[in-house]
Design an enzyme around this catalytic site. Sequence first.
Site, PDB file in Angstrom:
ATOM      1  CD1 TRP A 169      -8.010  10.630   6.186  1.00 48.52           C
ATOM      2  CD2 TRP A 169      -9.285  10.436   4.582  1.00 48.52           C
ATOM      3  NE1 TRP A 169      -7.615   9.786   5.283  1.00 48.52           N
ATOM      4  CE2 TRP A 169      -8.197   9.826   4.275  1.00 48.52           C
ATOM      5  CE3 TRP A 169     -10.044  10.806   3.199  1.00 48.52           C
ATOM      6  CZ2 TRP A 169      -7.885   9.240   3.088  1.00 48.52           C
ATOM      7  CZ3 TRP A 169     -10.183  10.138   2.170  1.00 48.52           C
ATOM      8  CH2 TRP A 169      -9.437   9.491   1.417  1.00 48.52           C
ATOM      9  CG  ASP A 334       3.008   4.072   2.896  1.00 47.93           C
ATOM     10  OD1 ASP A 334       1.899   3.313   3.377  1.00 47.93           O
ATOM     11  OD2 ASP A 334       3.722   5.687   3.588  1.00 47.93           O
ATOM     12  CE  LYS A 444       2.881   7.636   6.104  1.00 47.72           C
ATOM     13  NZ  LYS A 444       2.241   7.634   4.736  1.00 47.72           N
ATOM     14  CD1 TRP A 445       2.478   5.971  15.382  1.00 44.31           C
ATOM     15  CD2 TRP A 445       4.682   4.898  16.272  1.00 44.31           C
ATOM     16  NE1 TRP A 445       2.943   5.173  16.705  1.00 44.31           N
ATOM     17  CE2 TRP A 445       4.092   4.374  17.245  1.00 44.31           C
ATOM     18  CE3 TRP A 445       5.950   4.480  16.079  1.00 44.31           C
ATOM     19  CZ2 TRP A 445       4.084   3.566  18.221  1.00 44.31           C
ATOM     20  CZ3 TRP A 445       6.618   3.664  17.354  1.00 44.31           C
ATOM     21  CH2 TRP A 445       5.705   3.541  18.376  1.00 44.31           C
ATOM     22  CG  ASP A 446      -0.632   5.849   9.207  1.00 40.08           C
ATOM     23  OD1 ASP A 446      -1.606   6.371   9.543  1.00 40.08           O
ATOM     24  OD2 ASP A 446      -0.782   5.173   7.534  1.00 40.08           O
ATOM     25  CG  ASP A 514      -3.830  10.277   3.597  1.00 39.09           C
ATOM     26  OD1 ASP A 514      -2.576  10.279   4.072  1.00 39.09           O
ATOM     27  OD2 ASP A 514      -4.669   9.080   4.604  1.00 39.09           O
TER      28      ASP A 514
HETATM   29  C1  DGJ Z   1      -2.967   5.979   6.128  1.00 38.99           C
HETATM   30  C2  DGJ Z   1      -1.871   7.267   5.610  1.00 38.99           C
HETATM   31  O1  DGJ Z   1      -2.154   8.434   5.812  1.00 38.99           O
HETATM   32  C3  DGJ Z   1      -1.330   6.629   4.417  1.00 38.99           C
HETATM   33  O2  DGJ Z   1      -0.357   8.129   3.981  1.00 38.99           O
HETATM   34  C4  DGJ Z   1      -0.775   5.612   4.403  1.00 38.99           C
HETATM   35  O3  DGJ Z   1       0.786   5.228   5.066  1.00 38.99           O
HETATM   36  C5  DGJ Z   1      -2.250   4.749   4.424  1.00 38.99           C
HETATM   37  N1  DGJ Z   1      -1.969   4.686   5.830  1.00 38.99           N
HETATM   38  C6  DGJ Z   1      -1.444   2.676   4.603  1.00 38.99           C
HETATM   39  O4  DGJ Z   1      -2.359   2.220   5.037  1.00 38.99           O
END
Ligand code: DGJ
Length: 691
Positions: A169, A334, A444-446, A514
Amino acid sequence: MLEIADNGRTWILSGPASSYALHLTEGDELLHLHWGPRIGLADAEALAVRPLPDYWPFESPLDGREEYPVEGGPRFVRPALSVRTDERRGTEWTFEAYERAEGGELRLRFRDGGLAITLHYRMRHDVVERWVSLDNEGPAVELLRADSATWTLPDREGGWRLSQLHGRWAAESRLVRAPLTYGEKVIGSRRGHTGHQHLPWVALDTDATEERGEVYGCALGWSGSWRIAVAELPDTRVQITGGAGYDDSGLLRLEAGESFTTPVFAGLWSEGGFGGASRAWHAYQRAYVIPDADRDRPVLFNSWEATEFDISEEQQGVLARRAAAIGVELFVVDDGWFGKRTSDRAGLGDWTPNPDRFPGGLKPLADYVHALGMQFGIWVEPEMVNPDSDLYRAHPDWVQYQPGRKRTELRNQLVLNLAREDVQEYLWEQLHALLSSAPIDYVKWDFNRCFTDAGWPDDPYPQRLWVDHVTALYRLLDRLRQAHPNVAFESCSGGGGRIDLGVMSRTDQVWTSDNTDPLDRLAIQHGFTQIHPARVMAAWVTDSPNTQLNGRVSSLRFRFVSAMAGVLGVGGDLAEWTEEELAEAGDWVALYKEIRPLVQRGDLYRLRPPEGGLSAVQYVLDDEAVVLAWLQAQRYGEPVPALRLRGLDPAASYECRETGEVHRGAVLLHHGLRTGLRGDLDATVLRLRRI
Ligand code: DGJ
């Protein structure tokens, strides 16, 4: 182009610069013949009659020579296909037919009892796409392992070198290169998603440089657990086998009438060094993988680093006004807009706007953002649920879990069992309603945690959850894209945890990492572009000192030039930026818009890697070029080297827009361009136009 020998047992696929050939023996063994520079059918036929080595009994002449080694018979290599029925294990196939399908695709059909096995080959540009389909017409078969392909490298003296992109990460896609030795090197993910630890890509060379030499690359298009095994066999032959799933403990059970199609494993041979190989991968992805790749991605603002969970409609409006003023084209809210999501402890699963924060839903803010001349985007994490959510309270059995065991929470969340049809339907309804509720242009799909308790108590074959999760995700994305064709999607997984050719074929860009520190990003971007193009590589300019990771102080110039090498975004707290900073940011955004066609659609040349001193990339499109250069640290007052450019016409002259100087192409290519950089963390953009 696909050519077939008269006897129907030798096939050759050719792209503009390369060929791939294979041959079926009288005993129905499918042998690899050639992967490399273009050859003709007669060459392939000559290779086909070369005898196999006489190796018995402790080695097998088939090992290292077969296109798709199955389990069973005289083979000792890792099988690409391993199946069992209630009666026996392994495969003994007979060839049925070949087929020339649409788009130059070659299909080779084999059968073992009730199981039909079809090997697919398709050449696109110089990328060979390979996959396998398995159709069960007999009694139930368990697929323990069903790889997409096995690639075979030619004999070369001097030993192979393996390149891979490793990470974790906030430190994804870092390039490492090391000699391959006897045995196997295995990379992959057993986490349920592609993972931050490895991009599903390898490259092999013997003595390539950035711009010269032979490079073989393989990339897998699968967004769940996966494995690529690179084996150097006892006689120095090298094979690369890869596909979905990490272990061989079972992928799927196919009942009569059921089928499985593996993901695509793509392979590329290039003679142009690592740079030439990347440019070929990029061109292939822009032409065949990335949706609408000829449409440039907008400059976005994302609120995450500025506000984290503490958001309100009014505060987002303030950020939106400032974003619009500096030239941002897409404003993305976000995490934190929905359910009880005021921290990471609650709300995932409840995809309706938080009424305290957005009393009128998202529409008023979306309209406001549109009135400011920007598109509007939001963040979602649909595959997850917080135990503290209405969804979980109503359906505690909708998550992955093992009966009688603890449900492991990571970031206070559990993974929904997307293999369940009711879960799939719920997500479709929620997301479809959400996208219909307001003018939303971007999602934005996390995906913020790995699988840990991948169980499904009521299912007779719970193991299938690993594969079914990914196919359900793909179906959901496809369905949403079809219903909302103007909505763009970004693949994010805690940064770059889900980046692969599979997800890229149904999303418009990816969140690279990130880690938004502009210096770390240079190395991450250097790795990322080995395989994927700048057109999908989202990069934000955030605050200095860096708030998320390391407190590093850097100029707006350095931060912008670093992020301008990809799809530019701004992620700093604009409410805190001074008037001067906002004005400077506006200039950088305007400059980015000018160079955007080159960055997003041009050919990328990595001029110098980010190794401490000067590093640079260059993009070339038609008669224009742009150089982005960074000086990390100038040591001992030594002069900063000139940058030898690439991809220019030596006979032409080029004017530099920044300096007004005119340079001869041959001079730029052989003696270089001076950047004017000095000191520490300096950066520049130099535009050149052919005159
Ligand atoms: C992880 C993402 O990579 C970040 O950019 C952000 O969207 C956070 N999650 C939000 O919880």
